[in-house]
Write an enzyme that holds these catalytic residues in place. Structure first.
Site, PDB file in Angstrom:
ATOM      1  N   LYS A  12       0.784  -1.288   0.132  1.00 56.09           N
ATOM      2  CA  LYS A  12      -0.093   0.004  -0.030  1.00 56.09           C
ATOM      3  C   LYS A  12       0.724   1.352  -0.081  1.00 56.09           C
ATOM      4  O   LYS A  12       2.236   1.237   0.289  1.00 56.09           O
ATOM      5  CB  LYS A  12      -0.911   0.048   1.392  1.00 56.09           C
ATOM      6  N   TYR A  52     -12.280  -2.403  -3.396  1.00 57.81           N
ATOM      7  CA  TYR A  52     -12.791  -2.382  -2.094  1.00 57.81           C
ATOM      8  C   TYR A  52     -14.448  -2.242  -2.157  1.00 57.81           C
ATOM      9  O   TYR A  52     -14.718  -1.970  -1.074  1.00 57.81           O
ATOM     10  CB  TYR A  52     -12.070  -1.228  -1.306  1.00 57.81           C
ATOM     11  N   ASN A 115      -1.797  -0.199   7.251  1.00 55.55           N
ATOM     12  CA  ASN A 115      -1.295  -1.357   7.665  1.00 55.55           C
ATOM     13  C   ASN A 115      -0.313  -1.950   6.568  1.00 55.55           C
ATOM     14  O   ASN A 115      -0.343  -3.375   6.386  1.00 55.55           O
ATOM     15  CB  ASN A 115      -2.396  -2.296   7.934  1.00 55.55           C
ATOM     16  N   HIS A 118      -1.929  -5.280   1.386  1.00 52.64           N
ATOM     17  CA  HIS A 118      -3.056  -5.936   1.044  1.00 52.64           C
ATOM     18  C   HIS A 118      -2.786  -7.353   0.582  1.00 52.64           C
ATOM     19  O   HIS A 118      -1.889  -7.692  -0.235  1.00 52.64           O
ATOM     20  CB  HIS A 118      -4.032  -5.008  -0.013  1.00 52.64           C
ATOM     21  N   GLU A 130      -9.594 -10.112  -8.019  1.00 58.71           N
ATOM     22  CA  GLU A 130      -8.682  -9.153  -7.894  1.00 58.71           C
ATOM     23  C   GLU A 130      -7.378  -9.175  -8.792  1.00 58.71           C
ATOM     24  O   GLU A 130      -6.810  -7.981  -9.503  1.00 58.71           O
ATOM     25  CB  GLU A 130      -8.162  -9.182  -6.562  1.00 58.71           C
TER      26      GLU A 130
END
Ligand code: RTP
Ligand code: MG
Length: 152
Positions: A12, A52, A115, A118, A130
């Site tokens: 990310k 998402y 975080n 992904h 995805e």
């Protein structure tokens, strides 16, 4: 058990900014997974909202889309035995505070938003969806690694 399973993984924007791309790629290589696709890219709003989509009704959705579009990401496809679950185990929990040391989020994550990584979840069809969203078929390479006997 799925032998040549593929999963979608992405460093990310916070991971890219903090210089963690190399470390994260190295962890998956060392674990014995095979890199079959990789792309340094910026996600636009449409792609973020589709990626998402499962969270569109959640209160954090707008922040999540803003964050994931805020800077470049490194998108990847990794292949190996039970790759989806393996990557999730190596990532740790969604919240870094609940992630064990040794996991990527446990070692580097700051908070629920930042975080670092992904990975596709283990829900049936998530990884395929995805991968198709981020990669064209000809961007995924079929090849053998020389040391395949010792890998998955
Ligand atoms: P990801 O999809 O990014 O790999 O993360 P995940 O599966 O571990 O977690 P997921 O439930 O899919 O949530 C996606 C991302 O949304 C942010 N989040 N914020 N404020 C909150 O309560 C909250 N919950 C989730 C996190 O950044 C999470 O990675
Ligand atoms: Mg998720």
């Amino acid at each position: 058990m799925s032998e040549h399973e593929r999963t979608f993984v992405m460093v990310k924007p916070d991971g890219v900014q903090r210089g963690l791309v190399g470390d994260i790629v190295a962890r998956f290589e060392e674990r014995g997974l095979k890199l079959v696709g990789g792309k340094f890219m910026r996600i636009d709003r449409d792609l973020a909202e589709e990626h998402y989509g499962e969270h569109e009704d959640k209160p954090f959705f707008d922040d999540l889309v803003s964050f994931i579009t805020s800077g470049p990401v490194f998108a990847m496809v990794w292949e190996g035995q039970d790759a989806v679950a393996q990557v999730r185990t190596m990532m740790g929990e969604t919240d870094p505070a609940e992630s064990a040391p040794g996991t990527i989020r446990g070692d580097f994550g700051l908070d629920l938003g930042r975080n670092v990584i992904h990975g596709s979840d283990t829900e049936e069809g998530s990884a395929e969806r995805e991968i198709d969203l981020f990669f064209a078929a000809d961007e995924l390479l079929d090849y053998e690694r020389v040391d395949e006997t010792w890998l998955y």
